[in-house]
Design an enzyme around this catalytic site. Structure first.
Site, PDB file in Angstrom:
ATOM      1  N   LYS A  71       0.840  -1.197   0.000  1.00 25.08           N
ATOM      2  CA  LYS A  71       0.000   0.000   0.000  1.00 25.08           C
ATOM      3  C   LYS A  71       0.871   1.241   0.000  1.00 25.08           C
ATOM      4  O   LYS A  71       1.889   1.298   0.690  1.00 25.08           O
ATOM      5  CB  LYS A  71      -0.886  -0.007   1.250  1.00 25.08           C
ATOM      6  CG  LYS A  71      -1.765   1.217   1.443  1.00 25.08           C
ATOM      7  CD  LYS A  71      -1.332   2.277   2.432  1.00 25.08           C
ATOM      8  CE  LYS A  71      -0.309   2.035   3.443  1.00 25.08           C
ATOM      9  NZ  LYS A  71       0.103   3.254   4.213  1.00 25.08           N
ATOM     10  N   PRO A  73       9.362  -4.442   4.065  1.00 27.65           N
ATOM     11  CA  PRO A  73       9.875  -4.037   5.380  1.00 27.65           C
ATOM     12  C   PRO A  73       8.745  -3.672   6.325  1.00 27.65           C
ATOM     13  O   PRO A  73       7.654  -3.279   5.901  1.00 27.65           O
ATOM     14  CB  PRO A  73      10.761  -2.821   5.052  1.00 27.65           C
ATOM     15  CG  PRO A  73      10.284  -2.331   3.725  1.00 27.65           C
ATOM     16  CD  PRO A  73       9.771  -3.530   2.987  1.00 27.65           C
ATOM     17  N   ALA A  85       7.149   0.644   7.801  1.00 23.24           N
ATOM     18  CA  ALA A  85       7.749   1.261   6.621  1.00 23.24           C
ATOM     19  C   ALA A  85       6.793   2.141   5.835  1.00 23.24           C
ATOM     20  O   ALA A  85       7.151   2.654   4.781  1.00 23.24           O
ATOM     21  CB  ALA A  85       8.301   0.168   5.705  1.00 23.24           C
ATOM     22  N   GLY A 131       1.640  -5.221   7.333  1.00 21.60           N
ATOM     23  CA  GLY A 131       0.777  -6.087   8.118  1.00 21.60           C
ATOM     24  C   GLY A 131      -0.665  -5.999   7.686  1.00 21.60           C
ATOM     25  O   GLY A 131      -1.369  -7.010   7.595  1.00 21.60           O
ATOM     26  N   SER A 132      -1.124  -4.782   7.390  1.00 21.29           N
ATOM     27  CA  SER A 132      -2.501  -4.605   6.917  1.00 21.29           C
ATOM     28  C   SER A 132      -2.706  -5.294   5.576  1.00 21.29           C
ATOM     29  O   SER A 132      -3.765  -5.889   5.317  1.00 21.29           O
ATOM     30  CB  SER A 132      -2.822  -3.114   6.788  1.00 21.29           C
ATOM     31  OG  SER A 132      -2.753  -2.464   8.042  1.00 21.29           O
ATOM     32  N   ASP A 190      -5.864   0.663   8.076  1.00 17.85           N
ATOM     33  CA  ASP A 190      -5.586   0.442   6.650  1.00 17.85           C
ATOM     34  C   ASP A 190      -6.176  -0.867   6.121  1.00 17.85           C
ATOM     35  O   ASP A 190      -6.198  -1.074   4.905  1.00 17.85           O
ATOM     36  CB  ASP A 190      -4.070   0.411   6.397  1.00 17.85           C
ATOM     37  CG  ASP A 190      -3.420   1.780   6.482  1.00 17.85           C
ATOM     38  OD1 ASP A 190      -4.162   2.784   6.502  1.00 17.85           O
ATOM     39  OD2 ASP A 190      -2.178   1.849   6.526  1.00 17.85           O
TER      40      ASP A 190
END
Length: 269
Positions: A9, A90, A93, A98-99, A129
């Site tokens: 994203k 990463p 970042a 994670g989302s 997110d």
């Protein structure tokens, strides 16, 4: 076996309007997604499990507490899934790594079992997110970023280069350091028009905490993209190019000048 990409994203624009009494911030943001990212595979199992590997797997301290495991717990998907996560993005970042992983889980569950009617609320419960990452299509986010509306995406297919100095930048301190000045609403129009006329209000506080972000932005702007900006709360920055040749030349140049920086090349979805 279900296989899914957790698309990176980026925030083409991110306008912070005010601090809310609940501790969150009122935002206007333009989400976009790159056609590459983490990779997940899931197979039926007696119980849920998560195995991580890849370049950034070591940054996940507790796999069972990872957002992927939380997404599995939030959705009906049979007895259990054995999930393998190749962590290629990463952490901390500005890429919603994670989302994006959680969004990929939602898409896998949708294909295998269907999503419950309240999936958007379940996604928002995992992170601001996550609802946008479930569909991973360009859209406008308001509120804390969870209230979404479609955007006319005239940048789909645009070559994009992501660059990160390999320095984590936690989101909380960057938002806390925002100066509280409302610099105005996000412009309206097509994705391209909003992106070019917009801004990222978190760039200044992020650079104050991680000066290398300014170096990345300066290096990207020297490669003559039609725009370059920091994504989210940093430290990843992105540049958009008119052609794949321009993007490829930029990636090669930065790889030579800054071999320690992480980069990912792709196209906007």
């Amino acid at each position: 076996m279900l296989i899914e990409t957790a698309y990176a994203k980026i925030n083409l624009a991110l306008h912070v309007r005010r601090r809310r009494e609940d501790g969150y911030h009122e935002l206007e943001t333009l989400f976009a997604f790159v056609d590459d990212g983490d990779r997940l595979a899931a197979a039926p199992a007696e119980r849920d499990s998560l195995t991580t590997f890849g370049a950034f797997a070591a940054t996940i301290d507790d796999p069972l507490g990872n957002i992927v495991a939380k997404a599995l717990s939030a959705l009906p998907h049979g007895r259990g899934w054995a999930v393998e996560l190749e962590k290629r993005l990463p952490v901390a970042a500005g890429l919603g790594g994670g989302s994006a992983d959680a969004g990929a889980v939602f898409r896998m569950v949708e294909r295998g079992h269907g999503l419950p009617a309240d999936w958007r609320e379940r996604a928002a419960g995992l992170g601001a997110d996550v609802p946008a990452c479930v569909r991973s299509a360009a859209c406008i986010g308001t509120g804390t970023g969870t209230e979404l509306e479609p955007a006319g995406n005239d940048l789909a297919g645009t070559p994009v280069l992501l660059v990160n100095p390999r320095l984590p930048v936690p989101t909380g301190p960057v938002f806390k350091a925002w100066d509280g000045v409302d610099r105005g609403p996000m412009p309206r129009g097509s994705v391209r028009e909003i992106a070019i006329a917009g801004r990222n209000d978190l760039e200044a506080p992020a650079i104050a905490q991680c000066p290398a972000i300014a170096e990345v932005l300066a290096a990207l702007r020297e490669t003559r993209p039609f725009m370059a900006r920091m994504s989210g709360s940093g430290a990843t920055c992105f540049a958009l190019y008119e052609s794949e040749a321009d993007m490829g030349a930029a990636a090669e140049k930065l790889g030579e000048l800054h071999p320690g920086w992480w980069q990912m090349a792709g196209k906007l979805r």
